[in-house]
Design a protein around this motif. Structure first.
Motif, PDB file in Angstrom:
ATOM      1  N   VAL A 131     -25.205  -3.538 -38.864  1.00  0.00           N
ATOM      2  CA  VAL A 131     -26.054  -4.702 -39.119  1.00  0.00           C
ATOM      3  C   VAL A 131     -27.305  -4.599 -38.255  1.00  0.00           C
ATOM      4  CG1 VAL A 131     -26.233  -7.220 -39.009  1.00  0.00           C
ATOM      5  CG2 VAL A 131     -24.074  -6.162 -39.692  1.00  0.00           C
ATOM      6  N   GLN A 132     -28.462  -4.707 -38.903  1.00  0.00           N
ATOM      7  CA  GLN A 132     -29.740  -4.696 -38.187  1.00  0.00           C
ATOM      8  C   GLN A 132     -30.657  -5.756 -38.797  1.00  0.00           C
ATOM      9  OE1 GLN A 132     -31.562  -0.846 -38.088  1.00  0.00           O
ATOM     10  NE2 GLN A 132     -29.891   0.126 -36.967  1.00  0.00           N
ATOM     11  N   ASP A 133     -31.351  -6.484 -37.941  1.00  0.00           N
ATOM     12  CA  ASP A 133     -32.279  -7.528 -38.400  1.00  0.00           C
ATOM     13  C   ASP A 133     -31.613  -8.455 -39.416  1.00  0.00           C
ATOM     14  OD1 ASP A 133     -34.237  -6.391 -36.803  1.00  0.00           O
ATOM     15  OD2 ASP A 133     -34.961  -5.093 -38.403  1.00  0.00           O
ATOM     16  N   ASN A 134     -30.349  -8.777 -39.115  1.00  0.00           N
ATOM     17  CA  ASN A 134     -29.560  -9.696 -39.949  1.00  0.00           C
ATOM     18  C   ASN A 134     -29.348  -9.177 -41.369  1.00  0.00           C
ATOM     19  OD1 ASN A 134     -28.042 -12.103 -40.069  1.00  0.00           O
ATOM     20  ND2 ASN A 134     -29.679 -13.128 -41.219  1.00  0.00           N
TER      21      ASN A 134
ATOM     22  N   SER B 125     -34.605   0.003 -45.637  1.00  0.00           N
ATOM     23  CA  SER B 125     -33.323   0.573 -45.177  1.00  0.00           C
ATOM     24  C   SER B 125     -32.325  -0.500 -44.752  1.00  0.00           C
ATOM     25  CB  SER B 125     -33.543   1.560 -44.017  1.00  0.00           C
ATOM     26  OG  SER B 125     -34.396   2.606 -44.420  1.00  0.00           O
ATOM     27  N   ILE B 126     -32.525  -1.724 -45.198  1.00  0.00           N
ATOM     28  CA  ILE B 126     -31.625  -2.831 -44.884  1.00  0.00           C
ATOM     29  C   ILE B 126     -31.458  -3.694 -46.132  1.00  0.00           C
ATOM     30  CG2 ILE B 126     -31.369  -4.976 -43.540  1.00  0.00           C
ATOM     31  CD1 ILE B 126     -32.973  -3.627 -41.309  1.00  0.00           C
ATOM     32  N   LEU B 127     -30.237  -4.112 -46.401  1.00  0.00           N
ATOM     33  CA  LEU B 127     -30.002  -5.061 -47.497  1.00  0.00           C
ATOM     34  C   LEU B 127     -30.068  -6.466 -46.922  1.00  0.00           C
ATOM     35  CD1 LEU B 127     -27.100  -3.434 -49.594  1.00  0.00           C
ATOM     36  CD2 LEU B 127     -29.569  -3.275 -49.933  1.00  0.00           C
ATOM     37  N   SER B 128     -31.129  -7.186 -47.264  1.00  0.00           N
ATOM     38  CA  SER B 128     -31.291  -8.566 -46.811  1.00  0.00           C
ATOM     39  C   SER B 128     -30.318  -9.472 -47.567  1.00  0.00           C
ATOM     40  CB  SER B 128     -32.723  -9.022 -47.062  1.00  0.00           C
ATOM     41  OG  SER B 128     -32.983  -9.045 -48.464  1.00  0.00           O
ATOM     42  N   ASP B 129     -30.272 -10.740 -47.165  1.00  0.00           N
ATOM     43  CA  ASP B 129     -29.398 -11.695 -47.874  1.00  0.00           C
ATOM     44  C   ASP B 129     -29.768 -11.781 -49.346  1.00  0.00           C
ATOM     45  OD1 ASP B 129     -28.236 -12.111 -45.459  1.00  0.00           O
ATOM     46  OD2 ASP B 129     -28.826 -14.214 -45.241  1.00  0.00           O
ATOM     47  N   ALA B 130     -31.072 -11.798 -49.635  1.00  0.00           N
ATOM     48  CA  ALA B 130     -31.515 -11.887 -51.030  1.00  0.00           C
ATOM     49  C   ALA B 130     -31.099 -10.646 -51.813  1.00  0.00           C
ATOM     50  CB  ALA B 130     -33.029 -12.063 -51.089  1.00  0.00           C
ATOM     51  N   GLU B 131     -31.244  -9.473 -51.188  1.00  0.00           N
ATOM     52  CA  GLU B 131     -30.865  -8.224 -51.869  1.00  0.00           C
ATOM     53  C   GLU B 131     -29.356  -8.123 -52.034  1.00  0.00           C
ATOM     54  OE1 GLU B 131     -34.607  -5.423 -50.389  1.00  0.00           O
ATOM     55  OE2 GLU B 131     -32.803  -5.606 -49.154  1.00  0.00           O
ATOM     56  N   LEU B 132     -28.604  -8.583 -51.027  1.00  0.00           N
ATOM     57  CA  LEU B 132     -27.138  -8.582 -51.143  1.00  0.00           C
ATOM     58  C   LEU B 132     -26.675  -9.506 -52.259  1.00  0.00           C
ATOM     59  CD1 LEU B 132     -25.972  -8.523 -47.404  1.00  0.00           C
ATOM     60  CD2 LEU B 132     -25.354  -6.865 -49.166  1.00  0.00           C
ATOM     61  N   ASN B 133     -27.314 -10.641 -52.392  1.00  0.00           N
ATOM     62  CA  ASN B 133     -26.925 -11.578 -53.454  1.00  0.00           C
ATOM     63  C   ASN B 133     -27.305 -11.054 -54.830  1.00  0.00           C
ATOM     64  OD1 ASN B 133     -25.415 -13.791 -52.535  1.00  0.00           O
ATOM     65  ND2 ASN B 133     -27.202 -14.684 -51.536  1.00  0.00           N
TER      66      ASN B 133
ATOM     67  N   LEU C  18     -27.696  -5.617 -43.825  1.00  0.00           N
ATOM     68  CA  LEU C  18     -26.688  -4.562 -43.854  1.00  0.00           C
ATOM     69  C   LEU C  18     -27.366  -3.200 -43.995  1.00  0.00           C
ATOM     70  CD1 LEU C  18     -23.616  -5.095 -43.760  1.00  0.00           C
ATOM     71  CD2 LEU C  18     -23.553  -4.673 -46.222  1.00  0.00           C
ATOM     72  N   THR C  19     -27.057  -2.275 -43.078  1.00  0.00           N
ATOM     73  CA  THR C  19     -27.594  -0.914 -43.165  1.00  0.00           C
ATOM     74  C   THR C  19     -26.727  -0.081 -44.098  1.00  0.00           C
ATOM     75  OG1 THR C  19     -26.276  -0.069 -41.323  1.00  0.00           O
ATOM     76  CG2 THR C  19     -28.416  -1.063 -40.793  1.00  0.00           C
ATOM     77  N   LEU C  20     -27.159   1.152 -44.351  1.00  0.00           N
ATOM     78  CA  LEU C  20     -26.358   2.049 -45.188  1.00  0.00           C
ATOM     79  C   LEU C  20     -24.988   2.279 -44.560  1.00  0.00           C
ATOM     80  CD1 LEU C  20     -25.914   4.011 -47.526  1.00  0.00           C
ATOM     81  CD2 LEU C  20     -27.136   5.762 -46.219  1.00  0.00           C
ATOM     82  N   ASN C  21     -24.947   2.515 -43.244  1.00  0.00           N
ATOM     83  CA  ASN C  21     -23.653   2.722 -42.580  1.00  0.00           C
ATOM     84  C   ASN C  21     -22.772   1.486 -42.689  1.00  0.00           C
ATOM     85  OD1 ASN C  21     -24.172   5.345 -41.852  1.00  0.00           O
ATOM     86  ND2 ASN C  21     -24.964   4.833 -39.821  1.00  0.00           N
ATOM     87  N   GLY C  22     -23.380   0.313 -42.609  1.00  0.00           N
ATOM     88  CA  GLY C  22     -22.617  -0.916 -42.764  1.00  0.00           C
ATOM     89  C   GLY C  22     -22.075  -1.078 -44.169  1.00  0.00           C
ATOM     90  N   PHE C  23     -22.893  -0.713 -45.142  1.00  0.00           N
ATOM     91  CA  PHE C  23     -22.477  -0.781 -46.550  1.00  0.00           C
ATOM     92  C   PHE C  23     -21.323   0.179 -46.816  1.00  0.00           C
ATOM     93  CE2 PHE C  23     -23.179   0.455 -51.080  1.00  0.00           C
ATOM     94  CZ  PHE C  23     -22.999  -0.802 -51.653  1.00  0.00           C
TER      95      PHE C  23
ATOM     96  N   LYS D  41     -21.064  -9.929 -42.868  1.00  0.00           N
ATOM     97  CA  LYS D  41     -21.898  -9.274 -41.859  1.00  0.00           C
ATOM     98  C   LYS D  41     -21.226  -9.295 -40.489  1.00  0.00           C
ATOM     99  CE  LYS D  41     -25.607 -11.635 -43.074  1.00  0.00           C
ATOM    100  NZ  LYS D  41     -26.991 -12.157 -43.102  1.00  0.00           N
ATOM    101  N   THR D  42     -20.480 -10.364 -40.214  1.00  0.00           N
ATOM    102  CA  THR D  42     -19.770 -10.456 -38.935  1.00  0.00           C
ATOM    103  C   THR D  42     -18.701  -9.374 -38.821  1.00  0.00           C
ATOM    104  OG1 THR D  42     -20.163 -12.850 -38.808  1.00  0.00           O
ATOM    105  CG2 THR D  42     -18.376 -11.959 -37.457  1.00  0.00           C
TER     106      THR D  42
END
Length: 617
Positions: free
Chosen positions: A241-244, A202-210, A246-251, A230-231
């Motif tokens: 933003v959770q655990d560094n 349920s979080i997009l990590s840096d690797a998944e975002l890239n 992006l959550t669905l709400n953040g996206f 993210k900032t």
């Protein structure tokens, strides 16, 4: 995305509509301006979006109201031009032109409008203070551009924004009155998020975002740009933003921000990369790529398809028990608009003791889907994001078309791994129990209760050290066999009830009508052998019938003991794998010898009795 753009310029006389068009085309202010410019077409290769653009002028003096209405209907976007030095032309925007354009349109279906303030060279200040209340009043207004046809200020920008309003429309994405994304947009972006969340946390990590960024825009984000994104989300949302990551709400917030800042082409690039059209529906080209299975051939999953499905299973098997619980299965298919697998799947494929779909059963169901309805299978793979995650052109790379069956027969070998067996017999023969037995289920123990009937079951058997999928299809004797194609399969299983004297006669008639002269092998199954056997009312016994037609001997089956019946399913798969042998091999020699000797003994006894009777006479 639309294949071309049609822009209509409206406004009061003398505001400079024609001058704007001629300045764009001639790249200089015209010395003489006609009352109306002819329609012009800008070729695709000179437009920013690489789409042909048609620009249409309107003259109230030369054209009727009927012509005007027709042009409005044909237009993709309307530019309402006003004179920044003339308050009356600004007032007419809200009292005349916008109502005229969208008076009959429903909310969400209105033609987008660009406000164009011409003659900015004649005014020192901006007209935006007067224009902003109008923009807030009418949600269909995309933007306002102040320009000058005389000194060519913002002329190309004007038509760029008009083109952008058509190719990247705001209306399907965002409600300016509520200042939030529309439900259809939220649904589409949620699917994008779930597909991109490759580890299902349920979080997009840096690797998944890239990986997402590279898929949509061709290049990953620089580390600092990633942190800046993210900032911004962290500062503006409570849980974005959770655990560094992006959550669905953040996206969703990030895409809302793009749109509010006029960068809705960014959101559209994302959506179109994931298969969406201008109405936020997945396109037919994406869901239903062209794929043809010739007659006599079948479709099977290949290594690419199985690798993708393996990754998908591992992603949603959260408790690592090699099975999908109802909740895990629901999560797997939440990117689909409907649940592809109904309740009948639990009686179609192997399940665990808890009734969950095992990993083996999961692959069985996908194999069945590809075999029975390849286009529906490709549709489901599209919903699940196969082309995006595998970087393939379409879902068609996940499946392979087999060689034509007649060629297999001629060569005496096949590379196919999936075979269809039709189970045929009168009602009450035990066909359903036979199908469930293939899954290791016992209807006697289940109290003859099946929550959702399925005419199919599928499992694997090993033939010559190779794993083969065998599909059993229970045939409804009242509905089937209306035409020859209904009998088509890789092997036919003709089942009769040994306790019913009329049962075998039905099987014999089906064999003679549909299979005797075909190249489809047949296997007879004698069901309910746990009950007292009765004589079948047919011209010959089932054993004699099989001997005459060179069929393997009837295979005994009872639902009371499936262990003793497992070899029947292997026999069916073996017969389908080697159809050129027509199900007959020399392992049955002893059986046929007994049948032949039995017939000979009867004949000898009959002849002896006849001679004795003749002597007495």
């Amino acid at each position: 995305m639309k294949q071309d753009v049609r822009i209509l310029l409206l406004g009061e006389p003398k505001v400079g509509k024609t001058s704007l068009i001629m300045s764009l085309v001639g790249e200089e202010f015209p010395e003489e301006v006609p009352s109306r410019a002819e329609e012009i077409t800008i070729p695709a290769d000179v437009t920013p979006e690489k789409v042909p653009t048609h620009i249409v002028d309107y003259s109230e003096r030369e054209q009727s109201d009927v012509v005007l209405r027709d042009e409005i209907i044909k237009a993709n976007v309307v530019c309402v031009v006003y004179d920044v030095t003339n308050e009356d032309t600004i007032e007419k925007i809200k009292t005349k032109w916008i109502p005229l354009v969208n008076r009959d349109a429903e909310k969400g279906n209105k033609i987008p409008i660009i406000l164009v303030g011409n003659k900015s060279d004649l005014r020192s200040g901006s007209s935006m203070e007067t224009i902003l209340p109008i923009m807030n009043q009418f949600s269909e207004i995309e933007t306002c551009v102040e320009c000058s046809a005389k000194n060519l200020k913002n002329i190309s920008e004007l038509f760029y924004y008009a083109q952008k309003a058509v190719l990247h429309p705001t209306a399907p994405l965002y409600d300016p009155e509520d200042k939030q994304l529309k439900p259809m947009c939220v649904r589409a972006l949620s699917r994008v998020f779930y597909i991109s969340d490759q580890d299902n946390d349920s979080i997009l990590s840096d690797a998944e975002l890239n990986a997402f960024q590279k898929s949509c825009f061709g290049n990953p984000l620089a580390p600092q740009a990633l942190e800046d994104v993210k900032t911004v989300v962290w500062k503006n949302t409570a849980d974005g933003v959770q655990d560094n990551g992006l959550t669905l709400n953040g996206f969703l917030f990030l895409n809302t921000l793009f749109i509010q800042r006029g960068r809705h082409e960014t959101t559209w690039t994302i959506l179109r990369n994931f298969g969406y059209d201008d109405n936020l529906e997945l396109t037919d080209d994406y869901l239903y790529p062209e794929f043809r299975v010739p007659t006599g051939c079948t479709a099977e999953l290949n290594h690419l398809g199985r690798q993708f499905l393996q990754r998908l299973f591992d992603k949603y098997d959260e408790d690592l028990d090699l099975a999908l619980s109802p909740t895990e299965l629901k999560n797997l298919f939440r990117v689909c608009p409907y649940m592809p697998w109904g309740a009948e799947v639990f009686n179609t494929v192997p399940t665990t003791d808890d009734g969950y779909i095992s990993k083996h059963g999961y692959f069985c169901q996908w194999t069945l889907s590809a075999y029975l309805d390849i286009h529906r299978c490709l549709e489901h793979l599209g919903y699940l994001g196969y082309p995006i995650l595998t970087e393939q052109e379409s879902q068609t790379t996940a499946v392979t078309v087999t060689r034509e069956r007649q060629v297999d027969l001629e060569k005496g070998q096949t590379q196919r791994s999936v075979f269809l067996c039709k189970v045929i017999g009168p009602r009450g023969t035990g066909k359903t129990a036979f199908l469930q037995g293939f899954l290791g289920l016992n209807l006697v123990n289940k109290g003859n209760f099946i929550s959702a009937f399925s005419p199919y079951t599928i499992n694997t058997v090993h033939i010559s050290n190779q794993e083969k999928y065998l599909i059993l299809n229970e045939v409804d004797v009242e509905a089937a066999f209306l035409k020859a194609s209904d009998a088509s399969c890789d092997v036919a299983c003709l089942m009769y009830d040994t306790s019913d004297p009329h049962s075998f006669d039905y099987c014999a008639s089906i064999y003679k009508q549909h299979y005797m002269d075909s190249n489809i092998p047949c296997v007879l199954v004698a069901s309910k052998v746990d009950l007292p056997e009765v004589k079948q009312l047919h011209g010959m016994t089932p054993a004699e019938f099989c001997y005459k037609h060179r069929l393997p001997p009837p295979q005994p089956f009872t639902c009371l003991s499936f262990d003793s019946s497992k070899n029947i399913y292997t026999r069916l798969a073996w017969t389908a794998t080697y159809p050129h042998l027509n199900g007959y091999d020399m392992s049955n020699t002893s059986f046929w010898l007994r049948v032949a000797l039995g017939s000979a003994v009867v004949a000898v006894l009959g002849f002896a009795i006849y001679r004795a009777f003749a002597r007495q006479k």
